[in-house]
Design a protein around this motif. Sequence first.
Motif, PDB file in Angstrom:
ATOM      1  N   VAL A 133       0.867  -1.171   0.000  1.00 39.55           N
ATOM      2  CA  VAL A 133       0.000   0.000   0.000  1.00 39.55           C
ATOM      3  C   VAL A 133       0.908   1.227   0.000  1.00 39.55           C
ATOM      4  CG1 VAL A 133      -0.226  -0.004   2.517  1.00 39.55           C
ATOM      5  CG2 VAL A 133      -1.935   1.171   1.114  1.00 39.55           C
ATOM      6  N   ASN A 134       0.524   2.225  -0.764  1.00 40.49           N
ATOM      7  CA  ASN A 134       1.347   3.403  -0.935  1.00 40.49           C
ATOM      8  C   ASN A 134       0.607   4.672  -0.528  1.00 40.49           C
ATOM      9  OD1 ASN A 134       3.558   1.942  -2.301  1.00 40.49           O
ATOM     10  ND2 ASN A 134       2.036   1.673  -3.915  1.00 40.49           N
ATOM     11  N   LEU A 135       1.383   5.678  -0.182  1.00 35.40           N
ATOM     12  CA  LEU A 135       0.818   6.991   0.104  1.00 35.40           C
ATOM     13  C   LEU A 135       1.649   8.021  -0.652  1.00 35.40           C
ATOM     14  CD1 LEU A 135      -1.365   8.483   1.784  1.00 35.40           C
ATOM     15  CD2 LEU A 135       0.437   8.920   3.478  1.00 35.40           C
ATOM     16  N   GLN A 136       1.080   8.561  -1.704  1.00 37.46           N
ATOM     17  CA  GLN A 136       1.739   9.619  -2.461  1.00 37.46           C
ATOM     18  C   GLN A 136       1.389  10.948  -1.807  1.00 37.46           C
ATOM     19  OE1 GLN A 136       3.866   9.474  -5.188  1.00 37.46           O
ATOM     20  NE2 GLN A 136       4.103  11.671  -4.851  1.00 37.46           N
ATOM     21  N   MET A 137       2.414  11.680  -1.402  1.00 34.73           N
ATOM     22  CA  MET A 137       2.207  12.930  -0.681  1.00 34.73           C
ATOM     23  C   MET A 137       2.779  14.078  -1.501  1.00 34.73           C
ATOM     24  SD  MET A 137       3.101  11.707   3.198  1.00 34.73           S
ATOM     25  CE  MET A 137       4.846  11.554   2.874  1.00 34.73           C
ATOM     26  N   ASN A 138       1.919  14.962  -1.946  1.00 32.15           N
ATOM     27  CA  ASN A 138       2.325  16.123  -2.734  1.00 32.15           C
ATOM     28  C   ASN A 138       2.050  17.409  -1.974  1.00 32.15           C
ATOM     29  OD1 ASN A 138       2.953  14.345  -4.888  1.00 32.15           O
ATOM     30  ND2 ASN A 138       0.874  14.513  -5.717  1.00 32.15           N
ATOM     31  N   SER A 139       2.656  18.480  -2.440  1.00 27.84           N
ATOM     32  CA  SER A 139       2.452  19.804  -1.825  1.00 27.84           C
ATOM     33  C   SER A 139       2.627  19.742  -0.313  1.00 27.84           C
ATOM     34  CB  SER A 139       1.057  20.340  -2.178  1.00 27.84           C
ATOM     35  OG  SER A 139       0.892  20.426  -3.573  1.00 27.84           O
ATOM     36  N   LEU A 140       3.693  19.122   0.110  1.00 29.45           N
ATOM     37  CA  LEU A 140       3.911  18.908   1.539  1.00 29.45           C
ATOM     38  C   LEU A 140       4.108  20.220   2.282  1.00 29.45           C
ATOM     39  CD1 LEU A 140       6.075  15.712   1.282  1.00 29.45           C
ATOM     40  CD2 LEU A 140       3.998  15.927   2.657  1.00 29.45           C
ATOM     41  N   LYS A 141       3.630  20.222   3.518  1.00 26.36           N
ATOM     42  CA  LYS A 141       3.706  21.393   4.385  1.00 26.36           C
ATOM     43  C   LYS A 141       4.485  21.034   5.650  1.00 26.36           C
ATOM     44  CE  LYS A 141      -0.992  22.676   2.955  1.00 26.36           C
ATOM     45  NZ  LYS A 141      -2.370  22.967   3.434  1.00 26.36           N
ATOM     46  N   PRO A 142       5.065  22.021   6.312  1.00 29.66           N
ATOM     47  CA  PRO A 142       5.778  21.713   7.571  1.00 29.66           C
ATOM     48  C   PRO A 142       4.888  20.992   8.586  1.00 29.66           C
ATOM     49  CG  PRO A 142       6.362  23.893   6.812  1.00 29.66           C
ATOM     50  CD  PRO A 142       5.265  23.414   5.902  1.00 29.66           C
ATOM     51  N   GLU A 143       3.610  21.281   8.583  1.00 33.33           N
ATOM     52  CA  GLU A 143       2.701  20.621   9.535  1.00 33.33           C
ATOM     53  C   GLU A 143       2.432  19.162   9.196  1.00 33.33           C
ATOM     54  OE1 GLU A 143       2.195  23.508   7.901  1.00 33.33           O
ATOM     55  OE2 GLU A 143       0.079  23.754   7.324  1.00 33.33           O
ATOM     56  N   ASP A 144       2.940  18.696   8.058  1.00 34.26           N
ATOM     57  CA  ASP A 144       2.855  17.267   7.735  1.00 34.26           C
ATOM     58  C   ASP A 144       3.977  16.470   8.392  1.00 34.26           C
ATOM     59  OD1 ASP A 144       1.918  18.225   4.409  1.00 34.26           O
ATOM     60  OD2 ASP A 144       0.592  17.448   5.988  1.00 34.26           O
ATOM     61  N   THR A 145       4.905  17.156   9.020  1.00 35.98           N
ATOM     62  CA  THR A 145       6.013  16.481   9.694  1.00 35.98           C
ATOM     63  C   THR A 145       5.491  15.571  10.805  1.00 35.98           C
ATOM     64  OG1 THR A 145       7.590  18.244   9.214  1.00 35.98           O
ATOM     65  CG2 THR A 145       8.061  16.838  11.121  1.00 35.98           C
ATOM     66  N   ALA A 146       5.882  14.303  10.740  1.00 41.98           N
ATOM     67  CA  ALA A 146       5.403  13.318  11.700  1.00 41.98           C
ATOM     68  C   ALA A 146       6.042  11.966  11.394  1.00 41.98           C
ATOM     69  CB  ALA A 146       3.881  13.184  11.626  1.00 41.98           C
ATOM     70  N   VAL A 147       5.844  11.030  12.291  1.00 38.41           N
ATOM     71  CA  VAL A 147       6.120   9.634  11.982  1.00 38.41           C
ATOM     72  C   VAL A 147       4.847   9.062  11.365  1.00 38.41           C
ATOM     73  CG1 VAL A 147       6.715   7.362  12.884  1.00 38.41           C
ATOM     74  CG2 VAL A 147       7.775   9.422  13.868  1.00 38.41           C
ATOM     75  N   TYR A 148       4.991   8.444  10.207  1.00 38.45           N
ATOM     76  CA  TYR A 148       3.849   7.884   9.480  1.00 38.45           C
ATOM     77  C   TYR A 148       3.805   6.377   9.673  1.00 38.45           C
ATOM     78  CZ  TYR A 148       2.756  12.305   7.264  1.00 38.45           C
ATOM     79  OH  TYR A 148       2.371  13.609   7.040  1.00 38.45           O
ATOM     80  N   TYR A 149       2.621   5.892  10.017  1.00 39.80           N
ATOM     81  CA  TYR A 149       2.418   4.477  10.294  1.00 39.80           C
ATOM     82  C   TYR A 149       1.431   3.865   9.309  1.00 39.80           C
ATOM     83  CZ  TYR A 149       4.464   5.562  14.850  1.00 39.80           C
ATOM     84  OH  TYR A 149       5.294   5.969  15.864  1.00 39.80           O
ATOM     85  N   CYS A 150       1.748   2.654   8.897  1.00 46.10           N
ATOM     86  CA  CYS A 150       0.845   1.843   8.100  1.00 46.10           C
ATOM     87  C   CYS A 150       0.071   0.938   9.065  1.00 46.10           C
ATOM     88  CB  CYS A 150       1.679   1.021   7.126  1.00 46.10           C
ATOM     89  SG  CYS A 150       0.790  -0.182   6.149  1.00 46.10           S
ATOM     90  N   ALA A 151      -1.205   0.705   8.781  1.00 50.37           N
ATOM     91  CA  ALA A 151      -2.023  -0.138   9.642  1.00 50.37           C
ATOM     92  C   ALA A 151      -2.950  -1.009   8.811  1.00 50.37           C
ATOM     93  CB  ALA A 151      -2.838   0.727  10.601  1.00 50.37           C
ATOM     94  N   ALA A 152      -3.312  -2.155   9.375  1.00 49.93           N
ATOM     95  CA  ALA A 152      -4.190  -3.099   8.676  1.00 49.93           C
ATOM     96  C   ALA A 152      -5.361  -3.481   9.557  1.00 49.93           C
ATOM     97  CB  ALA A 152      -3.408  -4.350   8.276  1.00 49.93           C
ATOM     98  N   ARG A 153      -6.511  -3.608   8.930  1.00 43.37           N
ATOM     99  CA  ARG A 153      -7.723  -3.990   9.644  1.00 43.37           C
ATOM    100  C   ARG A 153      -8.448  -5.072   8.843  1.00 43.37           C
ATOM    101  NH1 ARG A 153     -13.224  -2.986   9.762  1.00 43.37           N
ATOM    102  NH2 ARG A 153     -14.139  -2.938  11.848  1.00 43.37           N
ATOM    103  N   LEU A 154      -8.710  -6.202   9.499  1.00 44.74           N
ATOM    104  CA  LEU A 154      -9.431  -7.290   8.837  1.00 44.74           C
ATOM    105  C   LEU A 154     -10.873  -6.865   8.625  1.00 44.74           C
ATOM    106  CD1 LEU A 154      -8.991 -10.165   7.803  1.00 44.74           C
ATOM    107  CD2 LEU A 154      -9.803 -10.992  10.016  1.00 44.74           C
ATOM    108  N   GLY A 155     -11.353  -6.998   7.399  1.00 46.24           N
ATOM    109  CA  GLY A 155     -12.701  -6.561   7.084  1.00 46.24           C
ATOM    110  C   GLY A 155     -12.663  -5.531   5.983  1.00 46.24           C
ATOM    111  N   ASN A 156     -13.838  -5.038   5.588  1.00 47.28           N
ATOM    112  CA  ASN A 156     -13.878  -4.115   4.453  1.00 47.28           C
ATOM    113  C   ASN A 156     -14.648  -2.837   4.755  1.00 47.28           C
ATOM    114  OD1 ASN A 156     -12.987  -3.515   1.869  1.00 47.28           O
ATOM    115  ND2 ASN A 156     -14.879  -4.203   0.916  1.00 47.28           N
TER     116      ASN A 156
END
Length: 124
Positions: free
Chosen positions: A79-102
Amino acid sequence: QVQLVESGGGLVQAGGSLRLSCAASARTFSRYVMGWFRQAPGKEREFVAAISWSGGSTTYADSVKGRFTISRDNAKNTVNLQMNSLKPEDTAVYYCAARLGNVLVTTTDLYNYWGQGTQVTVSS
């Protein structure tokens, strides 16, 4: 058990782009809703984006709508996350998560598995 490994974080100037990737170990990856969250220093972990099994449905936090795009490749278990037009407030640790179900959900306690996170720093 599902193991998730994020990659693609780094340092970028405001207005720039980054593409995060998350590789999943699940044999039934296509049966998991996948999400991205982020946590800035001193703040709670917050929802960024989520995508359904097939990729046909997505949802985004208002703060990233129109700038970030979530996608998945079930053949590659990624799974990917394309991040454009980034801002200083986007600074963070980014986590991927999974949930069984739809069902697309946006709260941390409804996701079953988490990656270790990748740092994104946006300089002004």
